[in-house]
Structure formats: structure tokens, C-alpha cells
Design a protein around this motif. Structure first.
Motif, PDB file in Angstrom:
ATOM      1  N   GLN A   6     -22.229 -13.034 -61.955  1.00 44.89           N
ATOM      2  CA  GLN A   6     -23.030 -11.820 -61.847  1.00 44.89           C
ATOM      3  C   GLN A   6     -22.391 -10.864 -60.866  1.00 44.89           C
ATOM      4  OE1 GLN A   6     -25.738 -10.753 -63.350  1.00 44.89           O
ATOM      5  NE2 GLN A   6     -26.087 -12.540 -64.650  1.00 44.89           N
ATOM      6  N   VAL A   7     -22.454  -9.596 -61.204  1.00 44.00           N
ATOM      7  CA  VAL A   7     -21.985  -8.530 -60.329  1.00 44.00           C
ATOM      8  C   VAL A   7     -23.139  -7.553 -60.129  1.00 44.00           C
ATOM      9  CG1 VAL A   7     -20.368  -6.628 -60.041  1.00 44.00           C
ATOM     10  CG2 VAL A   7     -19.605  -8.759 -61.114  1.00 44.00           C
ATOM     11  N   GLN A   8     -23.413  -7.224 -58.900  1.00 42.96           N
ATOM     12  CA  GLN A   8     -24.451  -6.241 -58.601  1.00 42.96           C
ATOM     13  C   GLN A   8     -23.790  -4.942 -58.150  1.00 42.96           C
ATOM     14  OE1 GLN A   8     -24.694  -9.485 -56.904  1.00 42.96           O
ATOM     15  NE2 GLN A   8     -25.655 -10.096 -58.824  1.00 42.96           N
ATOM     16  N   LEU A   9     -24.301  -3.842 -58.658  1.00 42.92           N
ATOM     17  CA  LEU A   9     -23.747  -2.519 -58.353  1.00 42.92           C
ATOM     18  C   LEU A   9     -24.858  -1.623 -57.812  1.00 42.92           C
ATOM     19  CD1 LEU A   9     -21.753  -2.093 -61.677  1.00 42.92           C
ATOM     20  CD2 LEU A   9     -20.831  -2.824 -59.484  1.00 42.92           C
ATOM     21  N   VAL A  10     -24.582  -0.962 -56.710  1.00 46.22           N
ATOM     22  CA  VAL A  10     -25.564  -0.061 -56.107  1.00 46.22           C
ATOM     23  C   VAL A  10     -24.898   1.272 -55.820  1.00 46.22           C
ATOM     24  CG1 VAL A  10     -27.145   0.333 -54.206  1.00 46.22           C
ATOM     25  CG2 VAL A  10     -26.826  -1.994 -55.090  1.00 46.22           C
ATOM     26  N   GLU A  11     -25.382   2.323 -56.494  1.00 44.66           N
ATOM     27  CA  GLU A  11     -24.823   3.659 -56.295  1.00 44.66           C
ATOM     28  C   GLU A  11     -25.570   4.406 -55.191  1.00 44.66           C
ATOM     29  OE1 GLU A  11     -24.972   3.183 -60.928  1.00 44.66           O
ATOM     30  OE2 GLU A  11     -26.242   2.725 -59.200  1.00 44.66           O
ATOM     31  N   SER A  12     -24.883   5.360 -54.601  1.00 47.13           N
ATOM     32  CA  SER A  12     -25.492   6.259 -53.624  1.00 47.13           C
ATOM     33  C   SER A  12     -24.671   7.536 -53.570  1.00 47.13           C
ATOM     34  CB  SER A  12     -25.557   5.605 -52.243  1.00 47.13           C
ATOM     35  OG  SER A  12     -24.261   5.298 -51.777  1.00 47.13           O
ATOM     36  N   GLY A  13     -25.240   8.555 -52.916  1.00 45.04           N
ATOM     37  CA  GLY A  13     -24.489   9.778 -52.700  1.00 45.04           C
ATOM     38  C   GLY A  13     -24.890  10.957 -53.559  1.00 45.04           C
ATOM     39  N   GLY A  14     -25.815  10.755 -54.487  1.00 49.04           N
ATOM     40  CA  GLY A  14     -26.246  11.877 -55.302  1.00 49.04           C
ATOM     41  C   GLY A  14     -27.077  12.864 -54.506  1.00 49.04           C
ATOM     42  N   LEU A  23     -28.545  17.358 -54.430  1.00 44.86           N
ATOM     43  CA  LEU A  23     -28.534  18.734 -54.929  1.00 44.86           C
ATOM     44  C   LEU A  23     -27.404  19.499 -54.267  1.00 44.86           C
ATOM     45  CD1 LEU A  23     -29.880  21.117 -56.445  1.00 44.86           C
ATOM     46  CD2 LEU A  23     -31.343  21.411 -54.424  1.00 44.86           C
ATOM     47  N   VAL A  24     -26.625  20.198 -55.056  1.00 47.67           N
ATOM     48  CA  VAL A  24     -25.502  20.969 -54.536  1.00 47.67           C
ATOM     49  C   VAL A  24     -25.362  22.244 -55.346  1.00 47.67           C
ATOM     50  CG1 VAL A  24     -23.814  19.786 -56.010  1.00 47.67           C
ATOM     51  CG2 VAL A  24     -23.068  20.804 -53.849  1.00 47.67           C
ATOM     52  N   GLN A  25     -24.856  23.273 -54.729  1.00 46.99           N
ATOM     53  CA  GLN A  25     -24.625  24.519 -55.445  1.00 46.99           C
ATOM     54  C   GLN A  25     -23.335  24.447 -56.254  1.00 46.99           C
ATOM     55  OE1 GLN A  25     -24.738  27.685 -52.513  1.00 46.99           O
ATOM     56  NE2 GLN A  25     -26.912  28.031 -52.903  1.00 46.99           N
ATOM     57  N   ALA A  26     -23.263  25.244 -57.288  1.00 42.83           N
ATOM     58  CA  ALA A  26     -22.056  25.315 -58.105  1.00 42.83           C
ATOM     59  C   ALA A  26     -20.855  25.638 -57.216  1.00 42.83           C
ATOM     60  CB  ALA A  26     -22.210  26.355 -59.195  1.00 42.83           C
ATOM     61  N   GLY A  27     -19.759  24.936 -57.473  1.00 45.09           N
ATOM     62  CA  GLY A  27     -18.566  25.092 -56.661  1.00 45.09           C
ATOM     63  C   GLY A  27     -18.487  24.127 -55.498  1.00 45.09           C
ATOM     64  N   GLY A  28     -19.572  23.438 -55.226  1.00 44.69           N
ATOM     65  CA  GLY A  28     -19.619  22.507 -54.115  1.00 44.69           C
ATOM     66  C   GLY A  28     -19.057  21.138 -54.469  1.00 44.69           C
ATOM     67  N   SER A  29     -19.202  20.214 -53.512  1.00 48.62           N
ATOM     68  CA  SER A  29     -18.642  18.870 -53.675  1.00 48.62           C
ATOM     69  C   SER A  29     -19.673  17.815 -53.314  1.00 48.62           C
ATOM     70  CB  SER A  29     -17.405  18.695 -52.767  1.00 48.62           C
ATOM     71  OG  SER A  29     -16.385  19.599 -53.108  1.00 48.62           O
ATOM     72  N   LEU A  30     -19.507  16.650 -53.906  1.00 46.52           N
ATOM     73  CA  LEU A  30     -20.280  15.465 -53.560  1.00 46.52           C
ATOM     74  C   LEU A  30     -19.361  14.262 -53.705  1.00 46.52           C
ATOM     75  CD1 LEU A  30     -23.752  15.798 -55.362  1.00 46.52           C
ATOM     76  CD2 LEU A  30     -23.358  15.779 -52.888  1.00 46.52           C
ATOM     77  N   ARG A  31     -19.658  13.215 -52.948  1.00 48.32           N
ATOM     78  CA  ARG A  31     -18.953  11.957 -53.132  1.00 48.32           C
ATOM     79  C   ARG A  31     -19.963  10.864 -53.427  1.00 48.32           C
ATOM     80  NH1 ARG A  31     -15.245   8.336 -49.013  1.00 48.32           N
ATOM     81  NH2 ARG A  31     -17.302   7.854 -48.150  1.00 48.32           N
ATOM     82  N   LEU A  32     -19.818  10.259 -54.584  1.00 51.47           N
ATOM     83  CA  LEU A  32     -20.665   9.134 -54.965  1.00 51.47           C
ATOM     84  C   LEU A  32     -19.985   7.834 -54.560  1.00 51.47           C
ATOM     85  CD1 LEU A  32     -21.738  10.209 -58.571  1.00 51.47           C
ATOM     86  CD2 LEU A  32     -22.744  10.845 -56.367  1.00 51.47           C
ATOM     87  N   SER A  33     -20.795   6.863 -54.180  1.00 50.73           N
ATOM     88  CA  SER A  33     -20.298   5.540 -53.830  1.00 50.73           C
ATOM     89  C   SER A  33     -20.976   4.493 -54.690  1.00 50.73           C
ATOM     90  CB  SER A  33     -20.581   5.231 -52.353  1.00 50.73           C
ATOM     91  OG  SER A  33     -19.980   6.172 -51.505  1.00 50.73           O
ATOM     92  N   CYS A  34     -20.253   3.439 -54.992  1.00 50.37           N
ATOM     93  CA  CYS A  34     -20.803   2.313 -55.728  1.00 50.37           C
ATOM     94  C   CYS A  34     -20.337   1.037 -55.049  1.00 50.37           C
ATOM     95  CB  CYS A  34     -20.357   2.343 -57.175  1.00 50.37           C
ATOM     96  SG  CYS A  34     -20.829   0.873 -58.123  1.00 50.37           S
ATOM     97  N   ALA A  35     -21.274   0.338 -54.432  1.00 50.49           N
ATOM     98  CA  ALA A  35     -20.954  -0.915 -53.757  1.00 50.49           C
ATOM     99  C   ALA A  35     -21.134  -2.074 -54.724  1.00 50.49           C
ATOM    100  CB  ALA A  35     -21.860  -1.082 -52.547  1.00 50.49           C
ATOM    101  N   ALA A  36     -20.091  -2.866 -54.868  1.00 49.88           N
ATOM    102  CA  ALA A  36     -20.115  -4.014 -55.767  1.00 49.88           C
ATOM    103  C   ALA A  36     -20.241  -5.303 -54.968  1.00 49.88           C
ATOM    104  CB  ALA A  36     -18.842  -4.055 -56.608  1.00 49.88           C
ATOM    105  N   SER A  37     -21.100  -6.171 -55.419  1.00 46.77           N
ATOM    106  CA  SER A  37     -21.246  -7.472 -54.767  1.00 46.77           C
ATOM    107  C   SER A  37     -21.397  -8.541 -55.836  1.00 46.77           C
ATOM    108  CB  SER A  37     -22.462  -7.476 -53.834  1.00 46.77           C
ATOM    109  OG  SER A  37     -23.644  -7.228 -54.566  1.00 46.77           O
ATOM    110  N   GLY A  38     -21.250  -9.775 -55.404  1.00 50.22           N
ATOM    111  CA  GLY A  38     -21.357 -10.859 -56.362  1.00 50.22           C
ATOM    112  C   GLY A  38     -20.000 -11.423 -56.716  1.00 50.22           C
TER     113      GLY A  38
END
Length: 129
Positions: A1-9, A11-26
Motif C-alpha cells: 500500500q502507498v498513501q499519498l497526501v497532497e497539499s499546497g492548493g 486561490l491565486v491570481q492569473a499569472g501567479g504561482s503555486l507549489r503543490l506537494s504530495c507526500a508518499a508513505s508506505g
């Protein structure tokens, strides 16, 4: 089994940036092929990017055409985490973003959701105009 947990979403304005993370365990989650998909309201889930693993290192990365040059997928195996750096965001990038893991697949099949046996719960990205 692999567990995945996303974060980092968020609201941002057009032209902006975001970084999403996904931590994997298991079970050896860090050696899986790790991808990002997204699903906008009323639309099917679509492939965004993949970071594959083979021979003890990153084998290749691939992107959907609509994010090439704007998004970067990066894996940090020491942290068992895969990131999606999203720059120059557009309103059409608004979606729920999902992390997925697969122990198999090729460059074609890994662009399809059926190839993945493990999914995170998703993180919402909203880009305002």
C-alpha cells in the motif's frame, strides 16, 4: 500500500504561482512512478505531469502540452515527496489536483488514470482572472 497526501492548493491570481506537494508513505512509495492529474468541474480527469523511477534514479519526466514551459514536476526521495511547481497560472488551470502512484507503465500508459493504483485526496487550485 502507498498513501499519498497532497497539499499546497489555494486561490491565486492569473499569472501567479503555486507549489503543490504530495507526500508518499508506505511500501517503497518513493520508487514508484509519481504523477499529477487534475479535474476541473464538469470535466474528466486529465494528465498533467509524471516523474518516473527506474534504475535507482529519476528515469524521465513528461508533461501535458498545456503545461509545458509553465509547470515543473520534481521528486525529493529523501522526503518521499513529489512537487508540482506551477507558474504563469491561468484561469483554465482551475481544478482539483491529484497525486497518483504506479509501480508500472510506459510513457503512453502513464498519461492515463487507469494505470495508477494509488491516489491522493486532491487539493483545489483556483486561479482568478
Amino acid at each position: 500500500q502507498v498513501q499519498l497526501v497532497e497539499s499546497g492548493g489555494g486561490l491565486v491570481q492569473a499569472g501567479g504561482s503555486l507549489r503543490l506537494s504530495c507526500a508518499a508513505s508506505g511500501r517503497t512509495g518513493s520508487t514508484y512512478n509519481l504523477s499529477w492529474f487534475r479535474q476541473a468541474p464538469g470535466k474528466e480527469r486529465e494528465f498533467v505531469a509524471v516523474n518516473t523511477w527506474g534504475g535507482g534514479s529519476v528515469y524521465y519526466v513528461d508533461y501535458a502540452n498545456f503545461v509545458k514551459g509553465r509547470f515543473t514536476i520534481h521528486r525529493d526521495n529523501a522526503k518521499n515527496t513529489v512537487y508540482l511547481q506551477m507558474n504563469s497560472l491561468r484561469p483554465e488551470d482551475t481544478a482539483d489536483y491529484y497525486c497518483a502512484a504506479s509501480a508500472r507503465g510506459d510513457k503512453w500508459s502513464l498519461q492515463h488514470s487507469y494505470e495508477y493504483g494509488y491516489w491522493g485526496q486532491g487539493t483545489r487550485v483556483t486561479v482568478s482572472s
